[in-house]
Design an enzyme around this catalytic site. Structure first.
Site, PDB file in Angstrom:
ATOM      1  N   SER A  21       0.822  -1.397   0.074  1.00 37.21           N
ATOM      2  CA  SER A  21      -0.053   0.214   0.234  1.00 37.21           C
ATOM      3  C   SER A  21       0.757   1.265  -0.090  1.00 37.21           C
ATOM      4  O   SER A  21       2.045   1.424   0.721  1.00 37.21           O
ATOM      5  CB  SER A  21      -0.909  -0.037   1.170  1.00 37.21           C
ATOM      6  OG  SER A  21      -1.632   1.228   1.251  1.00 37.21           O
ATOM      7  N   LEU A  22       0.542   2.277  -0.842  1.00 37.94           N
ATOM      8  CA  LEU A  22       1.183   3.550  -0.887  1.00 37.94           C
ATOM      9  C   LEU A  22       0.516   4.542   0.153  1.00 37.94           C
ATOM     10  O   LEU A  22       0.957   5.686   0.181  1.00 37.94           O
ATOM     11  CB  LEU A  22       1.287   3.894  -2.348  1.00 37.94           C
ATOM     12  CG  LEU A  22       1.945   3.121  -3.362  1.00 37.94           C
ATOM     13  CD1 LEU A  22       1.886   3.440  -4.759  1.00 37.94           C
ATOM     14  CD2 LEU A  22       3.456   3.123  -2.986  1.00 37.94           C
ATOM     15  N   SER A  23      -0.544   4.092   0.856  1.00 35.59           N
ATOM     16  CA  SER A  23      -1.356   5.177   1.439  1.00 35.59           C
ATOM     17  C   SER A  23      -0.554   5.754   2.681  1.00 35.59           C
ATOM     18  O   SER A  23      -0.428   6.849   3.209  1.00 35.59           O
ATOM     19  CB  SER A  23      -2.587   4.460   1.881  1.00 35.59           C
ATOM     20  OG  SER A  23      -3.495   4.352   0.895  1.00 35.59           O
ATOM     21  N   THR A  68      -9.165  -1.430   2.343  1.00 26.07           N
ATOM     22  CA  THR A  68      -8.758  -1.774   0.815  1.00 26.07           C
ATOM     23  C   THR A  68      -9.111  -3.296   0.510  1.00 26.07           C
ATOM     24  O   THR A  68      -9.615  -3.925   1.533  1.00 26.07           O
ATOM     25  CB  THR A  68      -7.199  -1.489   0.646  1.00 26.07           C
ATOM     26  OG1 THR A  68      -6.923  -1.841  -0.783  1.00 26.07           O
ATOM     27  CG2 THR A  68      -6.357  -2.197   1.072  1.00 26.07           C
ATOM     28  N   LYS A  72     -13.399  -4.044   1.307  1.00 30.24           N
ATOM     29  CA  LYS A  72     -14.281  -2.949   1.139  1.00 30.24           C
ATOM     30  C   LYS A  72     -15.774  -3.104   1.071  1.00 30.24           C
ATOM     31  O   LYS A  72     -16.512  -2.233   1.279  1.00 30.24           O
ATOM     32  CB  LYS A  72     -13.776  -2.187  -0.457  1.00 30.24           C
ATOM     33  CG  LYS A  72     -12.562  -1.618  -0.460  1.00 30.24           C
ATOM     34  CD  LYS A  72     -12.436  -0.991  -1.811  1.00 30.24           C
ATOM     35  CE  LYS A  72     -10.933  -0.572  -2.047  1.00 30.24           C
ATOM     36  NZ  LYS A  72     -10.785   0.636  -3.279  1.00 30.24           N
ATOM     37  N   ASP A 108     -12.940   6.840  -3.339  1.00 23.65           N
ATOM     38  CA  ASP A 108     -12.643   6.311  -4.513  1.00 23.65           C
ATOM     39  C   ASP A 108     -13.635   7.280  -5.614  1.00 23.65           C
ATOM     40  O   ASP A 108     -13.275   7.684  -6.676  1.00 23.65           O
ATOM     41  CB  ASP A 108     -12.883   4.870  -5.008  1.00 23.65           C
ATOM     42  CG  ASP A 108     -11.927   4.121  -4.158  1.00 23.65           C
ATOM     43  OD1 ASP A 108     -10.696   4.554  -3.779  1.00 23.65           O
ATOM     44  OD2 ASP A 108     -12.249   2.949  -3.495  1.00 23.65           O
ATOM     45  N   GLY A 133     -15.381  -2.579 -18.300  1.00 25.53           N
ATOM     46  CA  GLY A 133     -15.527  -3.156 -17.130  1.00 25.53           C
ATOM     47  C   GLY A 133     -16.784  -3.069 -16.334  1.00 25.53           C
ATOM     48  O   GLY A 133     -17.666  -2.245 -16.956  1.00 25.53           O
ATOM     49  N   GLY A 136     -16.187  -3.746  -9.302  1.00 24.56           N
ATOM     50  CA  GLY A 136     -16.363  -2.939  -8.175  1.00 24.56           C
ATOM     51  C   GLY A 136     -15.679  -1.453  -8.683  1.00 24.56           C
ATOM     52  O   GLY A 136     -16.312  -0.596  -8.320  1.00 24.56           O
ATOM     53  N   ALA A 137     -14.601  -1.340  -9.283  1.00 26.09           N
ATOM     54  CA  ALA A 137     -14.181  -0.106  -9.426  1.00 26.09           C
ATOM     55  C   ALA A 137     -15.147   0.738 -10.614  1.00 26.09           C
ATOM     56  O   ALA A 137     -15.393   2.024 -10.496  1.00 26.09           O
ATOM     57  CB  ALA A 137     -12.967  -0.117 -10.354  1.00 26.09           C
ATOM     58  N   GLY A 252      -4.443   5.753 -12.803  1.00 24.97           N
ATOM     59  CA  GLY A 252      -4.866   5.407 -11.305  1.00 24.97           C
ATOM     60  C   GLY A 252      -4.139   6.159 -10.410  1.00 24.97           C
ATOM     61  O   GLY A 252      -4.608   6.195  -9.056  1.00 24.97           O
TER      62      GLY A 252
HETATM   63  P1  ATR Z   1     -12.602  -4.372  -9.517  1.00 29.19           P
HETATM   64  O1  ATR Z   1     -13.146  -4.440  -8.103  1.00 29.19           O
HETATM   65  O2  ATR Z   1     -11.123  -3.887  -9.393  1.00 29.19           O
HETATM   66  O3  ATR Z   1     -13.640  -3.782 -10.449  1.00 29.19           O
HETATM   67  P2  ATR Z   1     -13.542  -6.945 -10.401  1.00 29.19           P
HETATM   68  O4  ATR Z   1     -14.941  -6.632  -9.686  1.00 29.19           O
HETATM   69  O5  ATR Z   1     -12.980  -8.266 -10.276  1.00 29.19           O
HETATM   70  O6  ATR Z   1     -12.441  -5.958  -9.637  1.00 29.19           O
HETATM   71  O7  ATR Z   1     -13.770  -6.555 -11.867  1.00 29.19           O
HETATM   72  C1  ATR Z   1     -12.739  -6.915 -12.883  1.00 29.19           C
HETATM   73  C2  ATR Z   1     -13.297  -6.185 -14.053  1.00 29.19           C
HETATM   74  O8  ATR Z   1     -12.158  -6.264 -15.069  1.00 29.19           O
HETATM   75  C3  ATR Z   1     -14.418  -7.143 -14.866  1.00 29.19           C
HETATM   76  O9  ATR Z   1     -15.184  -5.982 -15.395  1.00 29.19           O
HETATM   77  C4  ATR Z   1     -13.745  -7.946 -15.565  1.00 29.19           C
HETATM   78  O10 ATR Z   1     -14.626  -8.442 -16.736  1.00 29.19           O
HETATM   79  P3  ATR Z   1     -15.477  -9.428 -16.527  1.00 29.19           P
HETATM   80  O11 ATR Z   1     -16.673  -9.292 -15.661  1.00 29.19           O
HETATM   81  O12 ATR Z   1     -15.992 -10.147 -17.895  1.00 29.19           O
HETATM   82  O13 ATR Z   1     -14.789 -10.847 -15.835  1.00 29.19           O
HETATM   83  C5  ATR Z   1     -12.429  -7.130 -16.364  1.00 29.19           C
HETATM   84  N1  ATR Z   1     -11.580  -7.904 -16.782  1.00 29.19           N
HETATM   85  C6  ATR Z   1     -10.670  -8.513 -16.073  1.00 29.19           C
HETATM   86  N2  ATR Z   1      -9.675  -9.080 -16.998  1.00 29.19           N
HETATM   87  C7  ATR Z   1      -9.895  -8.645 -17.991  1.00 29.19           C
HETATM   88  C8  ATR Z   1      -9.429  -9.123 -19.412  1.00 29.19           C
HETATM   89  N3  ATR Z   1      -8.505  -9.765 -19.704  1.00 29.19           N
HETATM   90  N4  ATR Z   1     -10.082  -8.555 -20.614  1.00 29.19           N
HETATM   91  C9  ATR Z   1     -11.383  -7.964 -20.298  1.00 29.19           C
HETATM   92  N5  ATR Z   1     -11.998  -7.536 -19.087  1.00 29.19           N
HETATM   93  C10 ATR Z   1     -11.190  -7.904 -18.225  1.00 29.19           C
END
Ligand code: ATR
Length: 290
Positions: A21-23, A68, A72, A108, A133, A136-137, A252
């Site tokens: 962690s960089l926090s 983290t 979360k 965030d 995506g 969560g993010a 980020g």
């Molecule tokens: P976070 O909390 O960081 O958002 P997460 O909830 O695990 O982590 O979500 C990861 C996201 O990255 C998801 O949208 C995932 O796509 P899927 O829902 O289809 O799995 C996406 N992701 C991860 N690896 C990927 C890849 N190689 N190509 C495209 N999308 C990817």
């Protein structure tokens, strides 16, 4: 050199793992610059100990803490109150403790918005935004953008069903804005690229130095802003590619600094020295990228 007293207020971060962690680096730098009698420490808390850790922090009278991975989401049910945006997102990354009451926030979300405005001069109101995506993010970005009146939100995900569920959930809550879902495996989303004012990568693609190849930037119009939520010790290939094309882009690391500044404000009721956290992180990048 930091010095402590009987009055020193303790802050920290819980997570598993926590060693990278960089926090602590940036929070302690901001505490020192402000001359506060406080310190910020990393706490390694495996999932099985989350409840005991939270009650321990409460009992010890901690001033507040960051949360983290992987806690979360799980932390919400252990808090006395949760801010509205954090509730919508379903995740808390900052807890403020007052008189042993724990209140959860999501900086965030606020940090992302501030990074967009300050680093990219991007104002979401009325704009078209494409997000890669649906995890969560993405939820944190989506709440930030919907709250600030973005008009069209296009969620593009590898598993389309996840994007679809997310779009449906938030469309019900924000009926005057348009949220739609697309699959990465179908080229239809490519038609959206020329119409996007902002493109956000919320996936984990880039963490290991890989490019976000599903985003052909030659299709976007001039002036499109690019935000990559991923950061690593070097700038991500996606951000580098965007900049090479003359687009304004941030990664980020800016968001990490912004969420830290927002947490600092919640805890200490004062602004962290402007640019200090970002400079700490850029210095970390300079010294670790070789
Ligand atoms: P976070 O909390 O960081 O958002 P997460 O909830 O695990 O982590 O979500 C990861 C996201 O990255 C998801 O949208 C995932 O796509 P899927 O829902 O289809 O799995 C996406 N992701 C991860 N690896 C990927 C890849 N190689 N190509 C495209 N999308 C990817």
């Amino acid at each position: 050199m930091m010095s402590f007293s009987g009055q020193t207020r303790i802050y920290g971060i819980i997570g598993d793992p926590i060693g990278h962690s960089l926090s602590p680096l940036m929070q302690n730098a901001a505490i020192a610059a402000a001359g506060l009698d406080a310190c910020y420490l990393p706490f390694h808390v495996p999932g099985a100990h989350l409840g005991a850790a939270v009650e321990g922090l409460r009992a010890l009278g901690i001033g507040g803490f960051n949360v983290t991975l992987p806690h979360k989401q799980q932390i919400l049910s252990r808090l006395d109150g949760v801010d509205e945006n954090a509730t919508l997102i379903g995740a808390v990354n900052t807890v403020v403790c007052r008189e042993r009451c724990l209140h959860g926030y999501n900086t965030d979300c606020s940090g992302f918005l501030r990074a967009l405005r300050e680093d990219l001069q991007f104002e979401p109101a009325g704009r078209n935004i494409l997000l890669f995506g649906a995890g969560g993010a993405c939820r944190a970005a989506l709440v930030a953008l919907l709250r600030s009146q973005a008009q069209n939100l296009w969620l593009v995900n590898r598993q389309q069903e996840k994007a679809h569920m997310l779009a449906q959930e938030f469309q019900g809550l924000f009926p005057t804005q348009q949220i739609s879902a697309y699959s990465l495996n179908d080229t239809a989303y490519l038609q959206l690229l020329p119409h996007a004012d902002l493109i956000v990568n919320t996936t984990s693609v880039g963490l290991r130095g890989e490019d976000l190849e599903c985003c052909p930037l030659e299709r976007v119009k001039a002036g499109t802003a690019v935000y990559d939520m991923v950061y690593s010790v070097v700038e991500t290939p996606f951000v580098c590619r965007a900049r090479r094309q003359g687009l304004s882009a941030a990664d980020g690391l800016n968001m990490l600094a912004a969420q830290g500044e927002d947490a600092f404000f919640l805890w200490h009721a004062m602004l962290a020295e402007k640019g200090l956290m970002k400079n700490c992180l850029q210095e970390w990048r300079r010294t670790h990228s070789h």
